[in-house]
Design an enzyme around this catalytic site. Sequence first.
Site, PDB file in Angstrom:
ATOM      1  N   HIS A  45      34.362  38.477  39.591  1.00 46.49           N
ATOM      2  CA  HIS A  45      34.467  37.388  40.576  1.00 46.49           C
ATOM      3  C   HIS A  45      33.074  36.917  41.037  1.00 46.49           C
ATOM      4  O   HIS A  45      32.760  36.947  42.234  1.00 46.49           O
ATOM      5  CB  HIS A  45      35.346  37.811  41.766  1.00 46.49           C
TER       6      HIS A  45
ATOM      7  N   GLU B  62      42.752  42.204  42.350  1.00 43.79           N
ATOM      8  CA  GLU B  62      41.345  42.567  42.587  1.00 43.79           C
ATOM      9  C   GLU B  62      41.238  43.599  43.698  1.00 43.79           C
ATOM     10  O   GLU B  62      41.971  43.494  44.691  1.00 43.79           O
ATOM     11  CB  GLU B  62      40.551  41.313  42.964  1.00 43.79           C
TER      12      GLU B  62
ATOM     13  N   ARG C 172      41.927  31.864  40.002  1.00 41.40           N
ATOM     14  CA  ARG C 172      42.431  33.037  40.713  1.00 41.40           C
ATOM     15  C   ARG C 172      43.214  33.891  39.718  1.00 41.40           C
ATOM     16  O   ARG C 172      43.957  33.358  38.869  1.00 41.40           O
ATOM     17  CB  ARG C 172      43.360  32.626  41.869  1.00 41.40           C
TER      18      ARG C 172
ATOM     19  N   GLY D 108      40.642  19.248  39.239  1.00 39.29           N
ATOM     20  CA  GLY D 108      40.050  19.037  40.569  1.00 39.29           C
ATOM     21  C   GLY D 108      38.542  18.948  40.438  1.00 39.29           C
ATOM     22  O   GLY D 108      38.022  18.594  39.377  1.00 39.29           O
TER      23      GLY D 108
ATOM     24  N   THR E 158      38.452  31.062  35.735  1.00 40.78           N
ATOM     25  CA  THR E 158      37.541  31.284  36.869  1.00 40.78           C
ATOM     26  C   THR E 158      38.226  30.830  38.166  1.00 40.78           C
ATOM     27  O   THR E 158      37.551  30.536  39.151  1.00 40.78           O
ATOM     28  CB  THR E 158      36.211  30.511  36.699  1.00 40.78           C
TER      29      THR E 158
END
Length: 323
Positions: free
Chosen positions: A289, A271, A242, A158, A240
Site C-alpha cells: 500500500h 490488510e 482497494r 476517475g 492500486t
Amino acid sequence: MPKIFVTRKIPEAGIKKLIDAKYDIDVNPEDKVLSKDELIAFLKKGNYDGVLCLLTDKIDKDVFEAAGSQCKIFANMAVGFDNVDVSAAKEKGIMITNTPGVLTDTVAEHTFALLLAIAHRISEGERFARAGKYHGWEPMMLLGTDVSKKTLGIIGLGRIGSRVAHHAAKGFEMKVLYYDVKRNEEFEKESGAVFCPTVDEVLKNADFVSVHVPLMPATKHLINAESFKAMKKTAYLINTSRGPIVDEKALAEALKSKTIKGAAIDVFENEPAIEPGLINLENIIMTPHLASATEETRNKMAELVAENIIASLSGQKPPNLLA
Ligand code: GLV
C-alpha cells in the site's frame, strides 16, 4: 483553542498548519494503528473538536458517539474513505473530508511502475540476480512482455484512472479501453480511449487491466474467478485501488493455474494480511500500500487534511467535504 486528535504520527507539514492556526493537537503517542477501543478511549477522554484519521482507522457510529457532540469533523488523510461510515456521520451532523487530487500523479506513477515491472519481470530478475543465479546473458532468459502499443483496460475512469490512461495513450501509444458508470466523451477525444459498456468487455480485450474504482458494496469482488476466466491468458491485472475489489483467493488460483499471466498489486483484501497463496508465486508483484507514498505527496496530503479541519472549524465549507 480547538482541540484535535491525530490518530497516528503524520508528516510535520500537516501538524505545522494546525499549530500555526493555533490548534491544540494530541497525536497518538505510539506509532501504531489504534484499535477501535483504544481510539474510543482517547476520544472520550479528550473532548476533541476534530479528529484527523487515516485509512487504517475504522470510523463508525460508536466512534462518533465516543467523540461527543462538540466534535465537528473527522478528516481522513486519504482519497479513499471506505473506512468511514459516511451515512452515520451525516445522521450525527459530523463533517467528513478526504484528500483527493494531491495524490493523483503519484498513484498513477506507481500504477505504471507496477505495470512495467510485472511486464518486464523486474522483481523476478532482481531476485534472480541477488540469488547469484546470473551466469551470463542468455537469449531466452526471463523473457517478459512488451507494453508499448498494447491494450490497457481501465476499470474506473476517475482522477487516477484517467491519469493512468493518459500515460498509457501518450507515453506508450497504448490503445485504452475503459469501463466507468459514467462515459467521458471529452476524455475519449483527448486520449483516444474507447468506452466499453461492461466490465467484461474490458476484461476480454485488454492486455493489461488496471482497477481504479472506490470500494463500496457494489465493487467488492468486482474482479473474481469469472473475471480471470474472461481475461486473456496473456493478460496482467494491476490493482492500486482497494484490496477487497479483487477476490484475492481467486487471484492466487488464477495466477497458479496460469489462467492469467501475472498481477501487480499494491492493496490487499485483509490488510495487512496477505493471502498465503500469493506469497510464493513468481508471477505477482506486491507492494505494501505504497502508491501515494512519496515525500512530496504525503506532505501535500497532510497539508490538505489540515486545511479541511481548519476550514470546517472556522465556519467555512471544507474543500473536500463528503458529508
Ligand atoms: C490511499 O490508499 C488513499 O486512499 O489515499
